[in-house]
Design a protein around this motif. Sequence first.
Motif, mmCIF file in Angstrom:
data_model
loop_
_atom_site.group_PDB
_atom_site.id
_atom_site.type_symbol
_atom_site.label_atom_id
_atom_site.label_comp_id
_atom_site.label_asym_id
_atom_site.label_seq_id
_atom_site.Cartn_x
_atom_site.Cartn_y
_atom_site.Cartn_z
ATOM 1 N N VAL A 57 -47.432 12.742 -5.359
ATOM 2 C CA VAL A 57 -47.283 11.354 -4.822
ATOM 3 C C VAL A 57 -48.274 10.457 -5.520
ATOM 4 O O VAL A 57 -47.759 9.219 -4.952
ATOM 5 N N THR A 58 -49.336 10.825 -5.011
ATOM 6 C CA THR A 58 -50.319 9.610 -4.780
ATOM 7 C C THR A 58 -50.372 9.936 -6.229
ATOM 8 O O THR A 58 -51.015 8.180 -6.290
ATOM 9 N N PHE B 239 -47.167 4.156 -10.369
ATOM 10 C CA PHE B 239 -46.998 2.666 -9.979
ATOM 11 C C PHE B 239 -47.041 1.221 -9.554
ATOM 12 O O PHE B 239 -46.762 0.485 -10.425
ATOM 13 N N LEU B 240 -48.059 1.215 -8.860
ATOM 14 C CA LEU B 240 -48.595 0.288 -8.444
ATOM 15 C C LEU B 240 -49.476 0.023 -9.501
ATOM 16 O O LEU B 240 -48.836 -2.038 -10.076
ATOM 17 N N THR C 292 -47.674 6.830 -7.031
ATOM 18 C CA THR C 292 -48.036 6.077 -6.128
ATOM 19 C C THR C 292 -48.974 5.125 -7.363
ATOM 20 O O THR C 292 -49.180 4.197 -7.591
ATOM 21 N N SER D 64 -43.284 -18.109 -12.817
ATOM 22 C CA SER D 64 -42.342 -19.186 -11.734
ATOM 23 C C SER D 64 -42.981 -20.263 -11.456
ATOM 24 O O SER D 64 -42.116 -21.353 -10.897
ATOM 25 N N ILE E 46 -48.922 22.436 -0.328
ATOM 26 C CA ILE E 46 -48.396 20.756 0.165
ATOM 27 C C ILE E 46 -50.013 20.204 -0.681
ATOM 28 O O ILE E 46 -49.265 18.820 -0.758
ATOM 29 N N SER F 158 -47.046 -1.628 -11.707
ATOM 30 C CA SER F 158 -45.690 -2.603 -11.138
ATOM 31 C C SER F 158 -46.721 -3.963 -10.999
ATOM 32 O O SER F 158 -46.244 -5.396 -11.400
ATOM 33 N N LEU F 159 -47.420 -3.852 -10.397
ATOM 34 C CA LEU F 159 -48.424 -5.247 -10.010
ATOM 35 C C LEU F 159 -48.880 -6.061 -10.909
ATOM 36 O O LEU F 159 -48.732 -7.378 -10.675
ATOM 37 N N LEU G 34 -42.862 -22.225 -14.311
ATOM 38 C CA LEU G 34 -40.828 -23.377 -14.383
ATOM 39 C C LEU G 34 -41.053 -24.211 -13.294
ATOM 40 O O LEU G 34 -40.545 -25.264 -13.686
ATOM 41 N N ALA H 76 -45.784 -8.109 -11.408
ATOM 42 C CA ALA H 76 -45.170 -9.604 -10.217
ATOM 43 C C ALA H 76 -46.366 -10.217 -10.628
ATOM 44 O O ALA H 76 -45.889 -11.279 -10.438
ATOM 45 N N PHE H 77 -47.643 -9.928 -11.044
ATOM 46 C CA PHE H 77 -48.976 -11.551 -10.714
ATOM 47 C C PHE H 77 -48.110 -12.650 -12.024
ATOM 48 O O PHE H 77 -48.367 -13.505 -11.512
ATOM 49 N N LEU I 293 -45.057 -12.686 -13.370
ATOM 50 C CA LEU I 293 -43.663 -13.416 -13.117
ATOM 51 C C LEU I 293 -44.349 -14.708 -11.969
ATOM 52 O O LEU I 293 -43.332 -15.385 -11.560
ATOM 53 N N MET I 294 -44.966 -14.530 -10.702
ATOM 54 C CA MET I 294 -45.929 -15.310 -9.858
ATOM 55 C C MET I 294 -45.744 -16.182 -10.653
ATOM 56 O O MET I 294 -45.071 -17.468 -10.484
ATOM 57 N N LEU J 17 -48.127 16.899 -2.696
ATOM 58 C CA LEU J 17 -49.285 15.438 -2.481
ATOM 59 C C LEU J 17 -50.182 14.804 -3.317
ATOM 60 O O LEU J 17 -50.026 13.667 -3.775
#
Lengths: 306, 130
Positions: free
Chosen positions: B14-15, B21-22, B18, B36, B7, B25-26, B39, B29-30, B32-33, B11
């Motif tokens: 997974v932690t 991933f953050l 995560t 846009s 277990i 991608s974050l 644009l 993501a900023f 891209l914002m 865990l």
Amino acid sequence: MKNQRGQVILLLIVIMTVALAIGLSVVQKSLVDVSTASKVEQSSRAFSAAEAGIEKALTGTVNCTDCQYFSDTSSTIKQINTNSIPCVPGTTGCAQEAGVRQVAFEYPPLAKEEVAQVWLADPTATNLPVCTGGTYNICYTQSRLDVYWGNSSIDKAAIELTLVYYDGVKYTSRKWYLDQTTRDPVNGFRQVSCSSTTLISYIYQCKVTLGDNSYAGGFPLPTGLMLIRARLLYNNTSQPFAVQAGVACPAAAGSCTAYSLPPQARMITSTGTSGETQRKIQVFQEYKVAPPYFDYAIFSAGEIKK
Amino acid sequence: MKGFSLIEMLLVVVTVSTIVFLLASLPNAFLLMTKSKHLSLAREIASKQIEDIRATAFVNLINDTTEISDIRLNQLPDAAGAKIIADCEAAVCTNEENIKQVTVTVSWKDNNQLQSVSLNTFVGEGGINQ
């Protein structure tokens, strides 16, 4: 071994879930933002292309599909259609054959006190008020004319009609003031009863037939008709107005021009595309319309005697 | 026996996943914002230029390439804008109509990559807003 109890796992799971949710929502928002901005940009390009099509058509009659007007292929004019309206039944390019009543000439919706003008004689003719002499009569010469207006039983519009005709000696105007309800203060308009009529583009609240003397007081229609002007009154919303020939053109008639309103406007439709986005613009262009203030001004070539 | 249970291992995996991933991608993501937003702003600047050209009397439209002057260009990194006014090509305006072809381009740099928005249209004598 001692039993150990704790809450670390639970806290870790909660924190991870929250962080993941926040992260995913930020990513999703950024993707939606980019997609929306890109679509809006395409829409602007398509709109500019559609406007270009209108500009091209305003300088002359244009009908084209996939019109290749720009070297930059990021936007294109997909289609331009130019139609003269109304068309005389039985003439080249008109969908209506002789023997039917011409479809109504429907004006785009009018705001309060905006003036619409409908020619009853060919506005491009050079020898008016003479209607004959050429191959065909160029004026509407029938004894009935249908007028439609309004589209709301709540926002009820009254109408001022001005008919200009040639009485053989001079140009003369005749006015009617029609209302579908009583007003406070009283306006003295003639009351007409209205029932809904559906034409091609709009549903009309009221209809009167000029030349129909079954109405109280009648609507006498003179000869020598040149044009009719209309002004909507009391309406708060834009409402449509239309005029239609009162009779059908006989199938045996050599020409339907005497039974029809002459072509006097153009409906131009232009579609621009960019990527998967399309924008369409429609423009209504009428020939030779006197400005609204002409109804209130007096113009005289010579001295005005009181 | 000391060690880690299954277990705990799961865990941790997974932690760490995560967090990776953050972290991966974050920032994108900023970016891209921001892209846009730039644009949208560039599109608005270009559209406004087209409207201004339409509001100009046809006789005052001179065939030329000129720089765009818009205070909002300062909000775009390394931004530049140009409007090109030229006579309609003979192959398009076959009847020698009085029409100008107008191209407005706004360019800027996002993450050191050149971006641009370009709008093409016609402005005719006696046309829209003329």
